[in-house]
Scaffold this motif. Structure first.
Motif, PDB file in Angstrom:
ATOM      1  N   ASP A 193       1.241   1.445  -4.721  1.00 15.22           N
ATOM      2  CA  ASP A 193       2.298   1.187  -3.721  1.00 15.22           C
ATOM      3  C   ASP A 193       1.915   1.838  -2.351  1.00 15.22           C
ATOM      4  OD1 ASP A 193       3.711   4.417  -3.338  1.00 15.22           O
ATOM      5  OD2 ASP A 193       2.844   3.944  -5.409  1.00 15.22           O
ATOM      6  N   ILE A 194       2.265   1.161  -1.311  1.00 12.56           N
ATOM      7  CA  ILE A 194       2.090   1.655   0.109  1.00 12.56           C
ATOM      8  C   ILE A 194       3.431   1.463   0.723  1.00 12.56           C
ATOM      9  CG2 ILE A 194       0.793   1.382   2.257  1.00 12.56           C
ATOM     10  CD1 ILE A 194      -1.515   0.134   0.733  1.00 12.56           C
ATOM     11  N   PRO A 195       3.769   2.797   1.493  1.00  9.87           N
ATOM     12  CA  PRO A 195       5.307   2.436   2.199  1.00  9.87           C
ATOM     13  C   PRO A 195       4.899   1.639   3.712  1.00  9.87           C
ATOM     14  CG  PRO A 195       4.049   4.349   2.590  1.00  9.87           C
ATOM     15  CD  PRO A 195       3.142   3.980   1.610  1.00  9.87           C
ATOM     16  N   VAL A 196       6.098   1.138   4.047  1.00  6.94           N
ATOM     17  CA  VAL A 196       5.961   0.479   5.355  1.00  6.94           C
ATOM     18  C   VAL A 196       7.327   0.947   6.084  1.00  6.94           C
ATOM     19  CG1 VAL A 196       4.697  -1.544   4.802  1.00  6.94           C
ATOM     20  CG2 VAL A 196       7.053  -1.448   4.401  1.00  6.94           C
ATOM     21  N   VAL A 197       7.188   0.906   7.238  1.00  2.00           N
ATOM     22  CA  VAL A 197       8.392   1.263   8.196  1.00  2.00           C
ATOM     23  C   VAL A 197       9.004   0.248   8.906  1.00  2.00           C
ATOM     24  CG1 VAL A 197       9.068   2.587  10.396  1.00  2.00           C
ATOM     25  CG2 VAL A 197       7.436   3.450   8.818  1.00  2.00           C
TER      26      VAL A 197
END
Length: 320
Positions: A193-197
């Motif tokens: 998983d990778i977060p995004v804004v």
């Protein structure tokens, strides 16, 4: 002459009385968080429910004012304030941030939510666990996400690395990620998983996931995914990576399969709640309801592309 004046006066009085008896149309402020084909299904369902129950705009009973924040928080808050200051009689909120913003800014105007999690997941309950008293509509839980992940395991038993983008600013997205990780552990999968804004980051983040060797991509139920899905789909298609999801609307846009709420029916159910409220002359706020229509769907084109064979519990969905 005197009789004519008396007749005219009587007619004027009658017309005045009739006009006083006519009700002004109910004004609904409909608030979308972002311009998106999947969320548009919910808005269409909501409008159709009103129209099919004699509350369409042509009846003169209801007037709907649409506002779309285009994914911009200041615009979202300005739209809510516009509805409050007008004021509208009902605010209909499409997707989580619309609901959260509306309940934070008004306690008086009834709010009908859709495409949102249950209030506890959205963290809008009070300290006693009670949802805002002016809130009604239709919510979703996260229980169904396990089934969506199981589809990947069944159709791709060798898959181990599942790529996920999540919106770190959205509570529902973070909680859904936790749920997916728990389910993945039980079936020997790893969530990358990778977060995004914001949606502008989706291209770089998706490419980063692909570079890390994911076997499949799981499209989370949040606004950033909805707004940037075509970018995600293009990158994954180029690398022959299938996309699974929990949203039927994303399957119509190119994901392989899903188990989750039908967004049109979600909006329609919320529309029926509004109809119930209007039929009751707005005397009492309806009780919140969990979404009723969930289904397993697949995209026929993508099924052929990847060679999957769905069982009879799945239904095909028309691609856009």
């Amino acid at each position: 002459m005197h009789q004519l004046k008396l007749f005219v006066l009587i007619c004027i009085c009658i017309l005045f009385m009739i006009s006083c008896q006519q009700k002004a149309p109910i004004t609904i402020g409909f608030l979308d968080i972002v311009e998106d084909a999947t969320l548009a299904l919910a808005r269409k369902g909501y409008s159709d429910a009103l129209e099919q129950n004699n509350y369409g705009s042509e009846t003169g009973k209801v007037s709907i004012i649409y506002r779309n924040a285009q994914g911009d928080m200041p615009t979202l808050l300005q739209s809510v304030d516009y509805f409050i200051n007008r004021p509208v009689d009902i605010i209909a909120t499409n997707a989580t941030m619309s609901t959260i913003s509306a309940v934070q800014r008004t306690k008086e105007i009834p709010i009908c939510m859709m495409v949102s999690p249950e209030p506890g997941l959205a963290q809008i309950n009070d300290s006693n666990g009670n949802h805002p008293p002016n809130l009604f509509g239709v919510f979703e839980t996260l229980d169904y996400i396990d089934t969506s992940l199981q589809i990947i395991h069944t159709w791709m038993p060798e898959a181990r690395r599942i790529g996920v983008i999540y919106n770190q600013a959205e509570t529902q997205s973070r909680l859904a990620l936790d749920k997916i990780k728990e389910a993945a552990e039980r079936i020997d999968m790893t969530i990358i998983d990778i977060p995004v804004v914001n949606s502008a980051e989706s291209q770089l983040v998706t490419q980063a996931l692909i570079n890390r060797g994911i076997d499949a991509f799981f499209a989370m139920p949040d606004n950033i995914i909805f707004a940037s899905f075509e970018v995600i789909f293009k990158l994954c298609s180029e690398e022959k990576i299938p996309i699974f999801t929990s949203e039927a609307g994303l399957v119509a846009r190119g994901a392989v399969a899903a188990f989750g709420a039908d967004f049109y029916q979600w909006g329609f159910q919320a529309g029926l709640q509004t109809v119930s409220y209007l039929n009751d002359d707005r005397k009492e706020i309806p009780s919140l309801e969990e979404v009723v229509v969930r289904q397993k769907v697949y995209n026929p084109t993508q099924i052929i592309t990847f060679g999957f064979v769905p069982d009879d519990s799945f239904v095909p969905i028309n691609a856009e």
